[in-house]
Write an enzyme that holds these catalytic residues in place. Structure first.
Site, short mmCIF file in Angstrom:
data_model
loop_
_atom_site.label_atom_id
_atom_site.label_comp_id
_atom_site.label_asym_id
_atom_site.label_seq_id
_atom_site.Cartn_x
_atom_site.Cartn_y
_atom_site.Cartn_z
N TYR A 1 0.84 -1.19 0.00
CA TYR A 1 0.00 0.00 0.00
C TYR A 1 0.88 1.25 0.00
O TYR A 1 1.46 1.62 1.01
CB TYR A 1 -0.92 0.01 1.21
CG TYR A 1 -1.88 -1.15 1.28
CD1 TYR A 1 -2.17 -1.92 0.15
CD2 TYR A 1 -2.50 -1.50 2.47
CE1 TYR A 1 -3.04 -2.99 0.21
CE2 TYR A 1 -3.39 -2.56 2.55
CZ TYR A 1 -3.65 -3.31 1.42
OH TYR A 1 -4.52 -4.37 1.49
N SER B 1 -12.77 -4.72 1.26
CA SER B 1 -13.74 -4.01 0.41
C SER B 1 -15.16 -4.48 0.69
O SER B 1 -15.92 -4.82 -0.23
CB SER B 1 -13.40 -4.22 -1.07
OG SER B 1 -12.16 -3.63 -1.39
N PRO B 2 -15.58 -4.51 1.96
CA PRO B 2 -16.94 -4.97 2.27
C PRO B 2 -18.02 -4.04 1.75
O PRO B 2 -19.19 -4.44 1.66
CB PRO B 2 -16.94 -5.02 3.81
CG PRO B 2 -15.93 -4.00 4.21
CD PRO B 2 -14.84 -4.09 3.17
N ARG C 1 -15.37 -0.81 -2.28
CA ARG C 1 -14.64 0.43 -2.59
C ARG C 1 -15.58 1.63 -2.69
O ARG C 1 -15.41 2.49 -3.55
CB ARG C 1 -13.83 0.26 -3.87
CG ARG C 1 -12.85 -0.91 -3.83
CD ARG C 1 -12.23 -1.22 -5.18
NE ARG C 1 -11.40 -2.40 -5.08
CZ ARG C 1 -11.87 -3.65 -5.17
NH1 ARG C 1 -13.17 -3.85 -5.37
NH2 ARG C 1 -11.07 -4.67 -5.07
N GLY C 2 -16.56 1.65 -1.83
CA GLY C 2 -17.51 2.76 -1.80
C GLY C 2 -18.74 2.58 -2.65
O GLY C 2 -19.68 3.37 -2.57
N HIS D 1 -0.12 -11.89 0.75
CA HIS D 1 -1.04 -10.97 0.06
C HIS D 1 -1.74 -11.63 -1.12
O HIS D 1 -2.94 -11.46 -1.33
CB HIS D 1 -0.26 -9.73 -0.40
CG HIS D 1 -1.10 -8.50 -0.50
ND1 HIS D 1 -0.60 -7.24 -0.32
CD2 HIS D 1 -2.42 -8.33 -0.77
CE1 HIS D 1 -1.57 -6.35 -0.47
NE2 HIS D 1 -2.67 -6.99 -0.75
#
Length: 382
Positions: free
Chosen positions: A111, A256-257, A260-261, A177
């Site tokens: 990240y 990302s529940p 991503r918005g 990852h």
């Protein structure tokens, strides 16, 4: 160093004793009172520990971790979300999250790369021993564009560098990852097992691994948590890996529940992204036509939430929490208001009938647009 190692060993032994006392309650008993996944009936499970009020357990037995019901994904504070917020503001946000009850914080070498670990390490330093810190290895030089690298020597190198960036001498949960097809998973798990015996890592996790790989790794070093994308628009884990996690006593951490918005109502067909620092610009699911096609899902969540004083995002997170007691979503945010909004989602409990009714409605929405393309799709292919 010997003193710190001794302290960690004493803490670990104390934790093991506490876990032993908790082992009387099994996940099977929990499931009698709770809902099951819409995709199937309950299956034979491994015994999980009993969490404290407001907490959840990742993993089982001596490989378990007690964390807050919702964690905080920190990636977007410095990577892949178009803008990069002021560092001081993000440090304050992370510390506020702890005040609000978050005890589980997620970052990764990739990240930024690197800079997100530095941010998180600085923010968490005042209360490091009070929280659970997760990070990840698995890419060459920490850069996703350079490909995968889970060679044992690279894992060790990454861990040493991550420890420095995170201002700590141990990592609570270390994830691979992405699965590296060039390195036997047994070698990866064995390396992490050695790092655990050395006190540099406390627990082993994987991300976006398939059922077969999970089983192979778990046989070498028990896995505490599997982190994979899971939301109301990405429900594939229900049909495979969540069942394996339940069977083996592995926690499941949806990243990302809120997609991503996308599952908030804040993103629409007019939303723009800065492609140089936002992967959504290239993903099919975030193109205008796909957003419009998938909007019925938002309508269902809004209708449900309007009658109960909940936002769209809160209903979506509460739905995930209702699926299994070992599921711990890690929504990310850069805004204090959204942090509080997300945390309050854990306070809502579905009754069995309303959960079934909303699940039936949501399941009828045909999701348009793949979640990944190109290399990202290959690395997450199950």
């Amino acid at each position: 160093m010997e003193v710190r190692d001794s302290n960690r060993q004493n803490i670990s032994q104390s934790s093991d004793r506490r876990n032993f006392l908790k082992n009387g309650i099994t996940l099977g008993a929990i499931l009698i009172a709770g809902p099951t996944l819409a995709s199937g009936a309950p299956i034979t499970t491994t015994s999980f520990n009993s969490p404290s009020p407001g907490k959840r357990i990742l993993g089982s037995g001596k490989n378990s971790l007690e964390v807050s019901s919702l964690g905080l994904g920190c990636m977007g504070m410095s990577y892949h979300r178009s803008f990069i917020p002021d560092k001081k503001v993000m440090i304050a946000l992370i510390r506020r999250a702890k005040d609000l009850g978050v005890s589980f914080f997620d970052t990764a070498e990739a990240y930024g790369p690197l800079v997100n670990e530095e941010l998180v390490g600085e923010a968490l330093r005042p209360f490091r021993e009070e929280i659970v810190l997760a990070t990840k290895f698995g890419f060459k030089e920490g850069k996703t564009t350079l490909g995968l690298d889970s060679r044992p020597q690279n894992i060790r190198k990454v861990v040493e560098q991550s420890l420095k960036r995170l201002n700590t001498d141990y990592i609570d949960l270390l994830y691979q990852h992405r699965v590296d097809p060039n390195i036997p998973i047994e070698d990866v798990a064995g390396t992490v097992k050695d790092l655990i015996s050395e006190g540099k890592v406390m627990h082993f996790g994987m991300s976006e691994a398939n059922s077969e790989t999970i089983r192979k790794a778990h046989a070498v070093q028990p896995i505490t948590a599997l982190q994979s994308e899971y939301s109301l628009v990405t429900r594939q884990p229900e049909y495979d890996v969540i069942k394996v996690c339940e069977e083996l006593g592995i926690g499941f951490v949806p990243y990302s529940p809120l997609s991503r918005g996308l599952i908030t109502g804040y993103i629409n067909e007019r939303t723009t992204y800065i492609a140089s620092n936002d992967n959504r610009a290239s993903l099919p699911r975030y193109q205008p036509e796909a957003i419009i096609a998938n909007w019925p899902l938002i309508d269902i969540l809004k209708e449900f939430g309007d009658q109960r004083g909940l936002t769209v995002a809160q209903v979506a997170l509460a739905w995930l929490l209702a699926q299994k007691p070992f599921i711990v979503p890690i929504p990310g945010t850069t805004k204090l208001a959204h942090l509080q909004e997300n945390m309050w989602a854990a306070d809502f409990k579905f009754d069995a009938q309303e959960l079934q009714e909303i699940t039936n409605k949501l399941s009828k929405v045909k999701i348009v647009g793949d979640r990944y393309i190109g290399t990202q799709a290959q690395q997450t292919h199950k």
